[in-house]
Motif scaffolding. Structure first.
Motif, short mmCIF file in Angstrom:
data_model
loop_
_atom_site.label_atom_id
_atom_site.label_comp_id
_atom_site.label_asym_id
_atom_site.label_seq_id
_atom_site.Cartn_x
_atom_site.Cartn_y
_atom_site.Cartn_z
N ASP A 51 14.75 10.45 -3.13
CA ASP A 51 13.45 11.11 -3.12
C ASP A 51 12.40 10.23 -3.76
O ASP A 51 12.70 9.47 -4.70
CB ASP A 51 13.54 12.44 -3.87
N PRO A 52 11.13 10.33 -3.32
CA PRO A 52 10.08 9.45 -3.84
C PRO A 52 9.86 9.55 -5.34
O PRO A 52 9.47 8.55 -5.97
CB PRO A 52 8.83 9.91 -3.07
N ARG A 55 10.84 6.82 -8.00
CA ARG A 55 10.06 5.60 -8.30
C ARG A 55 9.26 5.78 -9.58
O ARG A 55 9.18 4.85 -10.40
CB ARG A 55 9.14 5.29 -7.11
N ILE A 250 2.68 9.51 -2.63
CA ILE A 250 3.59 8.38 -2.45
C ILE A 250 2.86 7.07 -2.17
O ILE A 250 3.35 5.99 -2.49
CB ILE A 250 4.61 8.70 -1.34
N TYR A 253 2.52 5.29 -5.60
CA TYR A 253 3.61 5.13 -6.55
C TYR A 253 3.87 3.67 -6.92
O TYR A 253 4.37 3.37 -8.00
CB TYR A 253 4.90 5.74 -6.01
N LEU A 329 10.22 4.44 0.42
CA LEU A 329 8.88 4.26 -0.15
C LEU A 329 7.92 3.60 0.85
O LEU A 329 6.71 3.66 0.66
CB LEU A 329 8.96 3.43 -1.42
#
Length: 344
Positions: A51-52, A55, A250, A253, A329
């Motif tokens: 999952d994002p 990060r 996202i 990130y 990502l």
């Protein structure tokens, strides 16, 4: 004769990424599997969710809701695991559980963070369409977005684990749904399989114009999980009293520095004020106690009836998790990204 102790493969944070993570930031190592103590369970990871949010936790500051991953420690992550051995009254060997074992084959638990899954035909759905990402879509859209029949709902990352569910629930509530996704194949899937009314390719150099054409009556609800150029295209189209639930950004990130001038903040604040827009960030961890049971019941009914379709992007092998995460990502996944670590 005692059984040999199994090997525990772990992917640990070797260095803190600068910008987009690289393979050198994530190291595969092998250790002996941990030995459970009194009141503990030994878990075997079957499926790992990518999952994002992971990060953000790789940065030294971490986040306001979770501490940073320590250097040399396994990367955090939700998992579906099998109980190997148990000294816990609530769980027995063989039980299937939702856990937070992270990027490794084996982990210990005291049972506090475990949810029994019972018998599931597809256990990995507990990490996606029947788990945290879909719950994020459910709460953000229904509690904050509050779409009404006939309104226009726009969602970015429209074929991802969150966005695909947002759009389908919005359709169930009678809204007109426009997705934004990366590529023609994803846009075609959003319209033909998920039932979106339209979908715009975020790579299109005419993104803003294409979105305006797809939303002739403006945008009433924008589910924000991307940010960047997508939000810039959405902002002028937001109607008076629009609602914008924010679960992630996202596109930012991997930012290494603040964006250059001109400063977009004055325009954003003026738009929010003059159009009376409700923009609200939320962290899904805050909502489990009050809303998860309703979600699990309603989503289960929708999935069983075929009213919500779920798609997984499955990767084989823990050793392939770093490359898959880096691709996530960059928008390479198509559906909920799950790593199958071991046979279920």
């Amino acid at each position: 004769m005692s059984q040999p102790q199994p090997v525990n493969r772990r992917i640990v944070l070797a260095t803190r990424p600068t910008g987009v993570p690289t393979a050198q930031d994530l190291r595969l190592e092998e250790t002996a599997a941990p030995t459970p103590g009194p009141g503990q369970l030994l878990l075997r990871t079957l499926y790992l969710s990518l999952d994002p949010y992971m990060r953000n936790l790789m940065d030294e500051a971490g986040t306001s809701y979770a501490p940073p991953i320590a250097l040399g420690a396994p990367v955090v992550g939700g998992t579906v695991s099998r109980v190997v051995s148990s000294d816990h009254a609530q769980f027995k060997a063989g039980d299937l559980v939702l856990s937070n074992a992270g990027w490794q084959d084996y982990a210990l638990s005291d049972g506090a963070d475990l949810t029994a899954l019972g018998d599931m035909a597809q256990p990995s759905l507990a990490l996606g369409g029947l788990g945290m990402p879909a719950f994020t879509a459910y709460v953000g859209l229904l509690d904050i977005g509050q779409p009404k029949p006939g309104e226009t709902v726009v969602v970015a990352a429209a074929t991802g684990a969150v966005g695909a569910v947002v759009g389908q629930i919005a359709k169930l509530k009678g809204a007109r749904v426009v997705g934004i996704a990366g590529g023609a194949d994803k846009c075609r899937y959003a319209v033909e399989e998920l039932g979106f009314d339209a979908c715009i390719d975020r790579h299109d150099p005419q993104l803003a114009q294409q979105l305006a054409q797809a939303c002739p009556d403006g945008i009433d609800v924008y589910f924000e999980n991307v940010g960047g150029a997508v939000f810039e295209a959405v902002l002028p189209l937001l109607n008076h009293h629009a609602r914008v639930p924010v679960c992630g950004v996202i596109a930012h990130y991997n930012d290494e520095a603040q964006p250059p001038v001109p400063n977009p903040l004055p325009h954003l604040m003026t738009t929010l004020l003059q159009k009376r827009i409700r923009l609200q960030g939320f962290i899904i961890l805050d909502h489990y106690a009050e809303r998860f049971e309703a979600f699990r019941r309603e989503m289960g009914e929708w999935v069983a009836a075929g009213r919500v379709k779920l798609r997984e992007d499955r990767v084989e092998g823990l050793e392939n998790a770093p490359a898959a995460f880096i691709g996530l990502l960059q928008g390479h996944n198509f559906g909920k990204l799950v790593v199958r670590v071991a046979e279920a």
